[in-house]
Design a protein around this motif. Sequence first.
Motif, PDB file in Angstrom:
ATOM      1  N   SER A  67     -11.544  -2.127 -10.714  1.00  0.00           N
ATOM      2  CA  SER A  67     -12.916  -3.060 -11.243  1.00  0.00           C
ATOM      3  C   SER A  67     -12.582  -4.460 -10.992  1.00  0.00           C
ATOM      4  O   SER A  67     -13.249  -5.179 -10.857  1.00  0.00           O
ATOM      5  N   VAL A  68     -11.452  -4.772 -10.784  1.00  0.00           N
ATOM      6  CA  VAL A  68     -11.031  -6.373 -10.326  1.00  0.00           C
ATOM      7  C   VAL A  68      -9.925  -6.413  -8.962  1.00  0.00           C
ATOM      8  O   VAL A  68      -9.600  -5.356  -8.709  1.00  0.00           O
ATOM      9  N   PRO A  69     -10.313  -7.423  -8.050  1.00  0.00           N
ATOM     10  CA  PRO A  69      -9.348  -7.602  -7.105  1.00  0.00           C
ATOM     11  C   PRO A  69      -7.930  -7.535  -7.743  1.00  0.00           C
ATOM     12  O   PRO A  69      -7.638  -8.270  -8.571  1.00  0.00           O
ATOM     13  N   ARG A  70      -7.185  -6.992  -6.709  1.00  0.00           N
ATOM     14  CA  ARG A  70      -5.640  -6.963  -7.177  1.00  0.00           C
ATOM     15  C   ARG A  70      -4.837  -8.103  -6.492  1.00  0.00           C
ATOM     16  O   ARG A  70      -4.015  -8.058  -5.647  1.00  0.00           O
ATOM     17  N   ILE A  71      -5.241  -9.514  -6.878  1.00  0.00           N
ATOM     18  CA  ILE A  71      -4.509 -10.682  -6.702  1.00  0.00           C
ATOM     19  C   ILE A  71      -3.501 -10.919  -7.400  1.00  0.00           C
ATOM     20  O   ILE A  71      -3.483 -11.194  -8.812  1.00  0.00           O
ATOM     21  N   ALA A  72      -2.148 -11.099  -7.067  1.00  0.00           N
ATOM     22  CA  ALA A  72      -1.180 -11.306  -7.933  1.00  0.00           C
ATOM     23  C   ALA A  72      -0.901 -12.705  -8.629  1.00  0.00           C
ATOM     24  O   ALA A  72      -1.367 -13.575  -7.903  1.00  0.00           O
ATOM     25  N   GLY A  73      -0.573 -12.828  -9.844  1.00  0.00           N
ATOM     26  CA  GLY A  73      -0.452 -14.107 -10.699  1.00  0.00           C
ATOM     27  C   GLY A  73       0.878 -14.332 -10.528  1.00  0.00           C
ATOM     28  O   GLY A  73       1.909 -13.950 -10.005  1.00  0.00           O
ATOM     29  N   SER A  74       1.312 -15.355 -11.286  1.00  0.00           N
ATOM     30  CA  SER A  74       2.620 -15.739 -11.445  1.00  0.00           C
ATOM     31  C   SER A  74       3.428 -14.766 -11.843  1.00  0.00           C
ATOM     32  O   SER A  74       3.209 -13.929 -12.818  1.00  0.00           O
ATOM     33  N   GLU A  75       4.721 -14.772 -11.501  1.00  0.00           N
ATOM     34  CA  GLU A  75       5.880 -13.513 -12.023  1.00  0.00           C
ATOM     35  C   GLU A  75       6.335 -14.258 -13.060  1.00  0.00           C
ATOM     36  O   GLU A  75       7.218 -13.412 -13.798  1.00  0.00           O
ATOM     37  N   SER A  76       6.000 -15.422 -13.556  1.00  0.00           N
ATOM     38  CA  SER A  76       6.761 -16.062 -14.806  1.00  0.00           C
ATOM     39  C   SER A  76       6.030 -15.784 -15.988  1.00  0.00           C
ATOM     40  O   SER A  76       4.827 -16.514 -16.219  1.00  0.00           O
ATOM     41  N   ASP A  90      -4.187  -6.979  -1.882  1.00  0.00           N
ATOM     42  CA  ASP A  90      -3.313  -5.870  -2.391  1.00  0.00           C
ATOM     43  C   ASP A  90      -2.432  -6.775  -3.224  1.00  0.00           C
ATOM     44  O   ASP A  90      -1.344  -5.985  -3.687  1.00  0.00           O
ATOM     45  N   GLY A  91      -2.286  -7.953  -3.642  1.00  0.00           N
ATOM     46  CA  GLY A  91      -1.399  -8.570  -4.428  1.00  0.00           C
ATOM     47  C   GLY A  91      -0.211  -8.976  -3.824  1.00  0.00           C
ATOM     48  O   GLY A  91       0.848  -9.212  -4.498  1.00  0.00           O
ATOM     49  N   GLU A  92      -0.039  -9.036  -2.379  1.00  0.00           N
ATOM     50  CA  GLU A  92       1.219  -9.192  -1.574  1.00  0.00           C
ATOM     51  C   GLU A  92       1.262 -10.720  -1.549  1.00  0.00           C
ATOM     52  O   GLU A  92       2.652 -11.249  -1.384  1.00  0.00           O
ATOM     53  N   ILE A  93       0.306 -11.515  -1.907  1.00  0.00           N
ATOM     54  CA  ILE A  93       0.374 -12.872  -1.793  1.00  0.00           C
ATOM     55  C   ILE A  93       0.029 -13.593  -3.131  1.00  0.00           C
ATOM     56  O   ILE A  93      -0.974 -13.195  -3.794  1.00  0.00           O
ATOM     57  N   LEU A  94       0.965 -14.276  -3.862  1.00  0.00           N
ATOM     58  CA  LEU A  94       1.241 -14.694  -5.321  1.00  0.00           C
ATOM     59  C   LEU A  94       0.200 -15.920  -5.242  1.00  0.00           C
ATOM     60  O   LEU A  94       0.364 -16.705  -4.483  1.00  0.00           O
ATOM     61  N   ALA A 103     -11.329 -21.868  -1.022  1.00  0.00           N
ATOM     62  CA  ALA A 103     -11.115 -22.468   0.388  1.00  0.00           C
ATOM     63  C   ALA A 103      -9.971 -23.127   0.412  1.00  0.00           C
ATOM     64  O   ALA A 103      -8.853 -22.906   1.526  1.00  0.00           O
ATOM     65  N   SER A 104      -9.389 -23.733  -0.461  1.00  0.00           N
ATOM     66  CA  SER A 104      -7.902 -24.380  -0.655  1.00  0.00           C
ATOM     67  C   SER A 104      -6.947 -23.461  -0.647  1.00  0.00           C
ATOM     68  O   SER A 104      -5.899 -23.341   0.279  1.00  0.00           O
ATOM     69  N   PHE A 105      -7.126 -22.405  -1.410  1.00  0.00           N
ATOM     70  CA  PHE A 105      -6.100 -21.051  -1.491  1.00  0.00           C
ATOM     71  C   PHE A 105      -6.094 -20.514   0.078  1.00  0.00           C
ATOM     72  O   PHE A 105      -4.752 -20.285   0.585  1.00  0.00           O
ATOM     73  N   SER A 159      -1.633 -22.069   6.277  1.00  0.00           N
ATOM     74  CA  SER A 159      -0.319 -22.832   6.516  1.00  0.00           C
ATOM     75  C   SER A 159       1.026 -22.122   6.210  1.00  0.00           C
ATOM     76  O   SER A 159       1.822 -22.500   7.111  1.00  0.00           O
ATOM     77  N   GLU A 160       0.979 -21.346   5.049  1.00  0.00           N
ATOM     78  CA  GLU A 160       2.521 -20.613   4.910  1.00  0.00           C
ATOM     79  C   GLU A 160       2.703 -19.672   6.134  1.00  0.00           C
ATOM     80  O   GLU A 160       3.692 -19.353   6.590  1.00  0.00           O
ATOM     81  N   ARG A 161       1.582 -18.860   6.692  1.00  0.00           N
ATOM     82  CA  ARG A 161       1.687 -18.046   7.748  1.00  0.00           C
ATOM     83  C   ARG A 161       2.134 -19.126   9.054  1.00  0.00           C
ATOM     84  O   ARG A 161       2.971 -18.625   9.880  1.00  0.00           O
TER      85      ARG A 161
END
Length: 439
Positions: free
Chosen positions: A121-130, A169-173, A308-310, A316-318
Amino acid sequence: MDDDEAVCRVVVAALQKNGYATLIARDGSEALPLAIRSAPAVVISDLRLPGIDGHTLMRRAKAQGVSAAFVVMSGSKDREDVIDALRNGASDYLSKPFTVADLLAAVARAIDAFERNQSGSVPRIAGSESSSTAAPAPPAAPAARQTSTVSSIPASDPIFAGILRRVHDGEILIPSIPAVVLELRGLLASTDTTMEQIASLIERDQRIAAQVLRVSNTVQYARGAVNTSIKTAISRLGLRQVQSLVETIFARSACVIRDPDLEPLQSNIWRFSVARAVSMRVLAETMPAPRPDPEIAYLAGLFADVGASFLLWVVSERNTAPGAAQKLTADTCLDFIRQNHQAIGAAVLSRWAVDPTVALLAKVHHSNTLVAPINPYLMLEIVAIGFVDQIIATADVTASAPRDPDLVKECTRRFRLALTDAVMGRMRSTYEAIVTTLD
């Protein structure tokens, strides 16, 4: 669900302040049919109640097909009580007394648990692990939840397609929200918060404190001698503008670009976003009542292009990772960003638990049509873009097409704006106060 009226009042006030829709039940016999009928995302229940207690409510609700995640509250110090609640399926436990920040974090985790149990129902974008800095989940009623999907994958380009799949898929936090931002939201959600508490919180973060002081000493806000007191800075800026400024400081540092070839594009997006935010706030302040909330208008303008910034940060990280095979340039990224930043931005903002109006605007802010029910913040953004051009010479690089001039005229007419040189002067001076301080 709680039979203590004071607890209900505090919990409901905190949740509604953060955009959640709430229903109240005083006991289990009232709560069970309400949960079955309303299908909530989260049930917050006291454990110790006469009649049907929290333990029984969880068991019966799940047997009746209620898929909500449960957050249980208790003033009991009995560890077995907590263990039993978790065995019965509770996603979290709040020990009374608890803070607003504790409550919001528990609801965040509960909604995450609820969403994981739903089928896409929602995109699986990972959030903070803390867990200490995890943001509350999207503040929306289950029946009217705004979901965002990652779309427009450029299948012809395997690099960009791969980036979107990793995000989906939530691989990028997603960069986490600093604790000071979360705690400030919680403090301002309470009617009992004092200026001393706000000042003490800001002083804990030396970088934020220094920037708040610098803004308070700009021409736009300074009154007399140079100020060195956070309390005086808060007084000069106002509580809500202090919150907006802290959110702006967070937005500026959330997606830091390490690739020097991409940094100018990120700076362009940042400056345009601040100019749009300032324009939307000032325009809202000049409107006759009823009018959009000026500070929500500011945050809506500030965060509209966060997607866009994200995405630029991900690229950039890539690019700067060891052994990167093919470096992506700013020009190469623009079409990719234009196609996908609205859906991605709405999903990121849901994880950051901003006001739902702000997340919605991120999803639709390039629309060239007004669909009923008409969103006043979208209309305000459409009008404000014309003033951004007069504040800075930077174009909106995230837009695929210019605004329809007839649509701009229609939105301006509906708002009955009385624009003067003084209004433009306020926009320019406020923009300069923020950008020159935070850049």
